[in-house]
Structure formats: structure tokens, C-alpha cells
Design a protein around this motif. Structure first.
Motif, PDB file in Angstrom:
ATOM      1  N   ASP A  61      52.933 -17.099  80.859  1.00 54.43           N
ATOM      2  CA  ASP A  61      53.687 -15.842  80.897  1.00 54.43           C
ATOM      3  C   ASP A  61      55.082 -16.021  80.292  1.00 54.43           C
ATOM      4  OD1 ASP A  61      51.524 -14.642  82.109  1.00 54.43           O
ATOM      5  OD2 ASP A  61      52.347 -14.776  84.141  1.00 54.43           O
ATOM      6  N   TYR A  62      55.694 -17.168  80.545  1.00 55.80           N
ATOM      7  CA  TYR A  62      57.010 -17.472  79.978  1.00 55.80           C
ATOM      8  C   TYR A  62      56.940 -17.513  78.453  1.00 55.80           C
ATOM      9  CZ  TYR A  62      60.946 -20.384  78.467  1.00 55.80           C
ATOM     10  OH  TYR A  62      62.044 -20.885  77.781  1.00 55.80           O
ATOM     11  N   PHE A  63      55.909 -18.183  77.909  1.00 59.99           N
ATOM     12  CA  PHE A  63      55.791 -18.288  76.450  1.00 59.99           C
ATOM     13  C   PHE A  63      55.513 -16.926  75.815  1.00 59.99           C
ATOM     14  CE2 PHE A  63      54.536 -22.848  77.394  1.00 59.99           C
ATOM     15  CZ  PHE A  63      55.777 -23.350  77.029  1.00 59.99           C
ATOM     16  N   ASN A  64      54.737 -16.095  76.488  1.00 57.85           N
ATOM     17  CA  ASN A  64      54.502 -14.747  75.974  1.00 57.85           C
ATOM     18  C   ASN A  64      55.801 -13.944  75.950  1.00 57.85           C
ATOM     19  OD1 ASN A  64      51.756 -15.190  75.591  1.00 57.85           O
ATOM     20  ND2 ASN A  64      51.187 -14.421  77.607  1.00 57.85           N
ATOM     21  N   LEU A  65      56.618 -14.104  76.979  1.00 61.31           N
ATOM     22  CA  LEU A  65      57.923 -13.433  77.030  1.00 61.31           C
ATOM     23  C   LEU A  65      58.822 -13.954  75.904  1.00 61.31           C
ATOM     24  CD1 LEU A  65      60.179 -11.719  78.293  1.00 61.31           C
ATOM     25  CD2 LEU A  65      60.538 -13.577  79.955  1.00 61.31           C
ATOM     26  N   LYS A  66      58.837 -15.255  75.726  1.00 59.84           N
ATOM     27  CA  LYS A  66      59.637 -15.839  74.642  1.00 59.84           C
ATOM     28  C   LYS A  66      59.226 -15.246  73.294  1.00 59.84           C
ATOM     29  CE  LYS A  66      58.296 -19.758  72.987  1.00 59.84           C
ATOM     30  NZ  LYS A  66      57.937 -19.444  71.581  1.00 59.84           N
ATOM     31  N   ASP A  67      57.913 -15.147  73.064  1.00 62.21           N
ATOM     32  CA  ASP A  67      57.412 -14.607  71.797  1.00 62.21           C
ATOM     33  C   ASP A  67      57.854 -13.158  71.591  1.00 62.21           C
ATOM     34  OD1 ASP A  67      56.196 -17.031  71.337  1.00 62.21           O
ATOM     35  OD2 ASP A  67      54.186 -16.367  71.873  1.00 62.21           O
ATOM     36  N   ALA A  68      57.898 -12.382  72.679  1.00 60.31           N
ATOM     37  CA  ALA A  68      58.352 -10.987  72.570  1.00 60.31           C
ATOM     38  C   ALA A  68      59.826 -10.935  72.152  1.00 60.31           C
ATOM     39  CB  ALA A  68      58.149 -10.261  73.900  1.00 60.31           C
ATOM     40  N   LEU A  69      60.639 -11.835  72.693  1.00 57.99           N
ATOM     41  CA  LEU A  69      62.056 -11.875  72.312  1.00 57.99           C
ATOM     42  C   LEU A  69      62.227 -12.366  70.876  1.00 57.99           C
ATOM     43  CD1 LEU A  69      63.594 -13.265  75.637  1.00 57.99           C
ATOM     44  CD2 LEU A  69      63.657 -10.903  74.789  1.00 57.99           C
ATOM     45  N   VAL A  70      61.410 -13.326  70.472  1.00 59.35           N
ATOM     46  CA  VAL A  70      61.423 -13.788  69.076  1.00 59.35           C
ATOM     47  C   VAL A  70      61.141 -12.614  68.139  1.00 59.35           C
ATOM     48  CG1 VAL A  70      60.128 -15.162  67.375  1.00 59.35           C
ATOM     49  CG2 VAL A  70      60.846 -16.209  69.537  1.00 59.35           C
ATOM     50  N   SER A  71      60.226 -11.734  68.558  1.00 62.64           N
ATOM     51  CA  SER A  71      59.811 -10.580  67.746  1.00 62.64           C
ATOM     52  C   SER A  71      60.722  -9.365  67.927  1.00 62.64           C
ATOM     53  CB  SER A  71      58.380 -10.181  68.096  1.00 62.64           C
ATOM     54  OG  SER A  71      57.498 -11.256  67.857  1.00 62.64           O
ATOM     55  N   ASP A  72      61.816  -9.522  68.699  1.00 67.83           N
ATOM     56  CA  ASP A  72      62.762  -8.417  68.956  1.00 67.83           C
ATOM     57  C   ASP A  72      62.074  -7.232  69.628  1.00 67.83           C
ATOM     58  OD1 ASP A  72      64.861  -9.840  67.577  1.00 67.83           O
ATOM     59  OD2 ASP A  72      64.012  -9.162  65.684  1.00 67.83           O
ATOM     60  N   ASP A  73      61.082  -7.489  70.467  1.00 61.23           N
ATOM     61  CA  ASP A  73      60.290  -6.425  71.086  1.00 61.23           C
ATOM     62  C   ASP A  73      60.746  -6.192  72.527  1.00 61.23           C
ATOM     63  OD1 ASP A  73      58.342  -4.702  72.091  1.00 61.23           O
ATOM     64  OD2 ASP A  73      56.727  -5.642  70.932  1.00 61.23           O
ATOM     65  N   ASN A  74      61.699  -5.276  72.691  1.00 62.07           N
ATOM     66  CA  ASN A  74      62.297  -4.996  73.993  1.00 62.07           C
ATOM     67  C   ASN A  74      61.273  -4.483  75.006  1.00 62.07           C
ATOM     68  OD1 ASN A  74      64.126  -2.337  75.398  1.00 62.07           O
ATOM     69  ND2 ASN A  74      64.494  -4.456  75.944  1.00 62.07           N
ATOM     70  N   ALA A  75      60.431  -3.533  74.581  1.00 59.38           N
ATOM     71  CA  ALA A  75      59.462  -2.925  75.501  1.00 59.38           C
ATOM     72  C   ALA A  75      58.450  -3.951  76.002  1.00 59.38           C
ATOM     73  CB  ALA A  75      58.744  -1.770  74.813  1.00 59.38           C
ATOM     74  N   LYS A  76      57.948  -4.773  75.086  1.00 56.54           N
ATOM     75  CA  LYS A  76      56.973  -5.795  75.470  1.00 56.54           C
ATOM     76  C   LYS A  76      57.612  -6.827  76.390  1.00 56.54           C
ATOM     77  CE  LYS A  76      53.393  -8.731  73.469  1.00 56.54           C
ATOM     78  NZ  LYS A  76      52.801  -9.242  72.225  1.00 56.54           N
ATOM     79  N   ALA A  77      58.867  -7.182  76.102  1.00 56.18           N
ATOM     80  CA  ALA A  77      59.576  -8.146  76.945  1.00 56.18           C
ATOM     81  C   ALA A  77      59.768  -7.597  78.358  1.00 56.18           C
ATOM     82  CB  ALA A  77      60.918  -8.509  76.319  1.00 56.18           C
TER      83      ALA A  77
END
Length: 201
Positions: free
Chosen positions: A70-86
Motif C-alpha cells: 500500500d505504501y508503494f502504491n501511494l508513493k507511485d501516485a505521488l510520483v505521478s502527481d495524482d492527488n485524488a489517487k493518493a
């Protein structure tokens, strides 16, 4: 403990002096970074799917591997600048953290430490679930420290890489399953800013 923190501080300062040049070069090479952006996002997506496969393989709630996924998925969302997904993934991570089973296989000291770590991590994950992306990244910095501290106690079934960006908030670290640097604190602005500072087995 104070000596340890002082040593970490000295190491962090040394890393800043070594890596700050490469990050500045990265700003100048922003055009070439943008050209590679679609490929990087594709790689990032692959990492997300790998994380899902690993989560299924490890199985079950209440274990540290689920938290890491779950942490890595969150990190990937921040890498992608995806606020909603994060936001969504912050809520998911908070639930996984609360479900961590610390009842067995740990000493009393480790159980107490884990409870403190998890309590703090849940608070930051919850903030991420309701914040704008700039604020999410502030909380992700502390959350990353909590998850790293958790791994020091629980161990990991995969090789992890602690990466470090000298530019964000005086220097900030995060965990990755890949040696390739994809910066969650700057996303597309400075995707490659940082370096691997430690390998965790």
C-alpha cells in the motif's frame, strides 16, 4: 540514540553535498526528462502491477508486506502527481496499518515500538487521505520514516532501496522496490532528483 541521530544527520549533510549537483543538472535537463516521461510512467505502472501480484502472493491482512504494498502504491501516485489517487491510497494504507498484527513473533520492546510507529503512521496516512498534494508530500516524508522504522523491526521479504532527495525540505528519504529514482516529493517537476543511499534486505 542521540549519537545515532547525530550520525544520520552528518551522513545526510554529506549526501546533500554529493547529490545537489545532479539535482541541479536535472533541472537543466528537464526537457529530456519530459521526453522520457511517458516511458517512465509506463515503468511506474508496471511496478504498481508487480506490487499487486506480490500482495496477492503474500496474502492476508495484518502483515507488514500488505502495508509495504500500500505504501508503494501511494508513493507511485505521488510520483505521478495524482492527488485524488493518493487520497484513496492514504485511506487504504491507514486501514492496513491499523490491521498490523503485533501479537506474536516480536519481543515486548519491539511490540511497544511497533505500536508507537503504527500510531504515528496512521495519523500521517489519514492526513494524506484528505489533503492537497503539497500537504500529502509533507506527510509522506514522515510516513516514509515510520515505514522504514517498521521494516527495521518486521523485516522484508523483498530487497528495498532507501532513496534520498537533498532538495526537498532539507533532505528527504523514501523507500522503493527499484534502484531507479522516481521522486515522490517533486513528481514530474524533478522526477530523477535523488539517489539510492541504502539497500535493505
Amino acid at each position: 540514540m542521540k549519537k545515532s541521530k547525530l550520525s544520520i544527520g552528518i551522513i545526510a549533510i554529506a549526501l546533500v553535498s554529493f547529490t545537489v549537483t545532479s539535482c541541479k543538472d536535472n533541472k537543466q535537463d528537464e526537457k529530456s526528462a519530459k521526453e522520457d516521461h511517458s516511458e517512465m510512467n509506463h515503468d511506474n505502472t508496471d511496478g504498481h502491477h508487480d506490487g499487486n501480484k506480490k500482495e496477492m502472493a503474500m496474502g492476508g491482512e495484518g502483515n507488514s508486506q500488505t502495508i509495504l504494498n500500500d505504501y508503494f502504491n501511494l508513493k507511485d501516485a505521488l510520483v505521478s502527481d495524482d492527488n485524488a489517487k493518493a487520497k484513496d491510497l492514504g485511506a487504504t494504507l491507514a486501514t492496513s496499518l491499523e490491521n498490523l498484527d503485533v501479537s506474536s513473533n516480536f519481543s515486548d520492546t519491539q511490540k511497544a515500538d511497533l505500536k508507537d510507529i503504527i500510531e504515528d503512521a496512521v495519523e500521517h496516512a489519514e492526513h494524506i487521505s484528505e489533503s492537497d498534494i503539497a500537504h500529502q508530500r509533507e506527510h509522506f516524508k514522515i510516513l516514509s520514516k515510520d515505514v522504514t522504522d517498521m521494516v527495521a523491526i518486521t523485516g522484508t521479504e523483498d530487497t528495498l532501496y532507501e532513496q534520498f532527495c537533498p532538495m526537498y525540505d532539507g533532505g528527504s528519504a523514501w523507500l522503493s522496490m527499484s534502484k531507479d529514482v522516481k521522486n515522490p516529493y517533486y513528481g514530474s517537476k524533478m522526477l530523477k532528483c535523488g539517489k539510492v543511499q541504502k539497500e535493505i534486505n
